[in-house]
Design a protein around this motif. Sequence first.
Motif, short mmCIF file in Angstrom:
data_model
loop_
_atom_site.label_atom_id
_atom_site.label_comp_id
_atom_site.label_asym_id
_atom_site.label_seq_id
_atom_site.Cartn_x
_atom_site.Cartn_y
_atom_site.Cartn_z
N SER A 34 0.74 -1.72 0.46
CA SER A 34 -0.06 0.51 -0.36
C SER A 34 1.13 1.38 0.12
N ARG A 35 1.66 1.12 0.81
CA ARG A 35 2.95 2.26 0.83
C ARG A 35 3.31 2.46 -0.87
N GLU A 36 3.71 1.62 -1.26
CA GLU A 36 4.61 1.88 -3.43
C GLU A 36 2.72 2.12 -4.07
N LEU A 37 2.25 2.41 -3.80
CA LEU A 37 0.04 2.32 -4.73
C LEU A 37 0.93 3.96 -3.89
N LEU A 38 0.72 4.23 -2.88
CA LEU A 38 -0.35 5.39 -2.66
C LEU A 38 1.04 6.52 -2.53
N GLU A 39 3.23 6.09 -2.79
CA GLU A 39 3.97 6.50 -3.19
C GLU A 39 3.39 7.15 -5.06
N ILE A 40 3.10 6.54 -5.68
CA ILE A 40 3.17 6.37 -6.76
C ILE A 40 2.44 7.76 -7.75
#
Length: 329
Positions: A272-278
């Motif tokens: 979820s962190r990767e998705l939000l940062e993208i």
Amino acid sequence: MTKREAERDRASVAPIGPIDASKTPRFAGPASFARLPRLDQVPHADVVVAGVPFDSGVSYRPGARFGPTHVREASRLLRPYNPALDVSPFDIAQVADAGDIAVNPFNIHEAIETIEAAAVELIKNDTALVTIGGDHTIALPLLRAAAQKHGPVALVHFDAHLDTWDTYFGAEYTHGTPFRRAVEEGILDTEALSHVGTRGPLYGKKDLEDDRRFGFGIVTSSDIYYQGVREVVDKLRQRLGNRPVYVSIDIDVLDPAHAPGTGTPEAGGMTSRELLEILRGFRGLNLIGADVVEVAPAYDHAEITGVAAAHVAYDLVSLLAMRHEERAG
């Protein structure tokens, strides 16, 4: 009153924000998205959140028709300041919950027509729409509505799957076919199409060959792992340029550890962190609309998926609010 005068008049009215959590506990009161006002409670809206409780296009586990209600409940803990984007989205734009688009669960063709007509109505007058599904079938009518307003749009599609298959059991309209139909209908800008987070087995190599023929570039979940978020964001921004961009997010782009509550889970996904940062890397792009789909609460222990989807929708709303402020400024 001219359009410019109307815009000035609206800009002079302070937006109505969420319920004050210091006066009403977050677990109390109506469950609108982020406890925002309903659309019928505001004089206008710059960004609206709408649900589409429809899952008749699924090929495996049903239940996403309950997704909008689940995500709204999970959004109760969202707060009005977004530190990652340094913005208070509900202060710079009027954001409202438009409720659910009621569709026929027994007739997929009628449902698609209903969603398109409702979306066209919601996005008139320079209003941007974030839709919570529902299954991924709903992306097609939402893209049709966006294209009516903006012309063919660039697409960033976050998903474990390609969703560019031709038919399933002879059906042309399912949650695995929306983007093939969209390319065929000419509503996508084929110079700027991207899948992000794909993984897992396919029916055959032809799936990828067809996908390239339609114009899609692919960033797999492995690419994100090895290249990192910043490189992925840079590549996507180069591909998108200044085009109007629609973002479609199947929550199964996340690994089942981060989103168990979905219909077709695949191992090896994004965090979820990767998705939000993208998504946060899309700041400044010409974002015109978005959806978050395939949240199936029956499989969502501890509300993990609902919380992830609520935060994803919140960042999308924040980006659209910032885009509104840039255009109004």
